[in-house]
Write an enzyme that holds these catalytic residues in place. Sequence first.
Site, PDB file in Angstrom:
ATOM      1  N   SER A   7       0.843  -1.198   0.000  1.00 19.74           N
ATOM      2  CA  SER A   7       0.000   0.000   0.000  1.00 19.74           C
ATOM      3  C   SER A   7       0.872   1.239   0.000  1.00 19.74           C
ATOM      4  CB  SER A   7      -0.941  -0.006   1.216  1.00 19.74           C
ATOM      5  OG  SER A   7      -0.212  -0.247   2.414  1.00 19.74           O
ATOM      6  N   GLU A   9       0.968   5.598   0.955  1.00 27.37           N
ATOM      7  CA  GLU A   9       0.332   6.658   1.745  1.00 27.37           C
ATOM      8  C   GLU A   9       0.573   8.046   1.152  1.00 27.37           C
ATOM      9  OE1 GLU A   9       0.278   6.150   6.036  1.00 27.37           O
ATOM     10  OE2 GLU A   9       1.243   8.123   6.217  1.00 27.37           O
ATOM     11  N   ASP A 100      -1.921  13.001  17.081  1.00 29.93           N
ATOM     12  CA  ASP A 100      -1.125  13.857  17.965  1.00 29.93           C
ATOM     13  C   ASP A 100      -1.908  15.105  18.331  1.00 29.93           C
ATOM     14  OD1 ASP A 100       1.135  12.171  17.790  1.00 29.93           O
ATOM     15  OD2 ASP A 100       1.579  13.017  15.817  1.00 29.93           O
ATOM     16  N   PHE A 207      11.983  14.448  10.835  1.00 24.86           N
ATOM     17  CA  PHE A 207      10.873  13.515  11.019  1.00 24.86           C
ATOM     18  C   PHE A 207      11.194  12.482  12.102  1.00 24.86           C
ATOM     19  CE2 PHE A 207       9.157  13.930   6.387  1.00 24.86           C
ATOM     20  CZ  PHE A 207       8.527  15.108   6.746  1.00 24.86           C
ATOM     21  N   HIS A 257       4.141  -0.925   3.464  1.00 28.51           N
ATOM     22  CA  HIS A 257       3.340   0.294   3.347  1.00 28.51           C
ATOM     23  C   HIS A 257       4.305   1.437   3.104  1.00 28.51           C
ATOM     24  CE1 HIS A 257      -0.125   2.949   4.131  1.00 28.51           C
ATOM     25  NE2 HIS A 257       0.692   3.703   4.855  1.00 28.51           N
TER      26      HIS A 257
END
Length: 275
Positions: A7, A9, A100, A207, A257
Amino acid sequence: MDNPNFSIEFFPPKTAEGADKLRVTRAKLSELHPKYFSVTFGAGGTTQRGTLDTVLEIMAAGEQAAPHLSCVGGTRESIRAILAEFKAHNIRRIVALRGDLPSGYGAAGEFRYANELVEFIRAETGDWFHIEVAAYPETHPQARSPQDDLLAFERKVKAGANAAITQYFYNADAYFYFMEQCGKLGITVPVVPGIMPITNYTQLMRFSDMCGAEIPRWVRLKLASFGDDTASIKAFGLDVVTALCQRLLAGGAPGLHFYSMNQAAPTTALWQRLV
């Protein structure tokens, strides 16, 4: 690759220009025939409308899509309304997350944790949705301990999650150890590794500091040594992440993913190496 659990994102674009760019990216990545695309949201669910609009556009192009749903700041009534809208559009897959808290946010809302959101989705909609949740092989940065984090994951599964997607990582041993611990608890749902292509050293460091993902020292030092040499960073990053993916799949990971960052080239390059 014909594995059913591959998959990709996206995040919802904030501008018309971003939307145009995402259409081009999606068209290119659709050629890889992923099982589905997922679409994230902003802190506190601030882009939930943008998330849904992006999902509907992907579905209109004939692809499967899954909106991320955050319970931060949500009420039972607001989440119920979102679920009803998803059902009305025949959306069958959700990525359910706590999310978050945005800065300045006082309370978390009526749902404190993702397992409460999963439980609510199941109570409201039965088996309509295939529910993905998050997993953290290197431990959630806010968890009190690795064991506490593992038990939190177990609660999400027991609440009705069908599968999980992990935070990205670059140490395959962390994933395999996590799966071993899940097995001891009797957790059998598929846990799909989240894969972050390496294309920008500064961005990756930022990140990773935010989400608690470890960058192995040898990788970090090598990336830093390239300075502004973008081509070398991308080439080395592709080698590192390809080897990671190959090891994960060889070790029994049920799929991958890809965190595309709304770019087609990095995920496509990885995909082609793995075919």
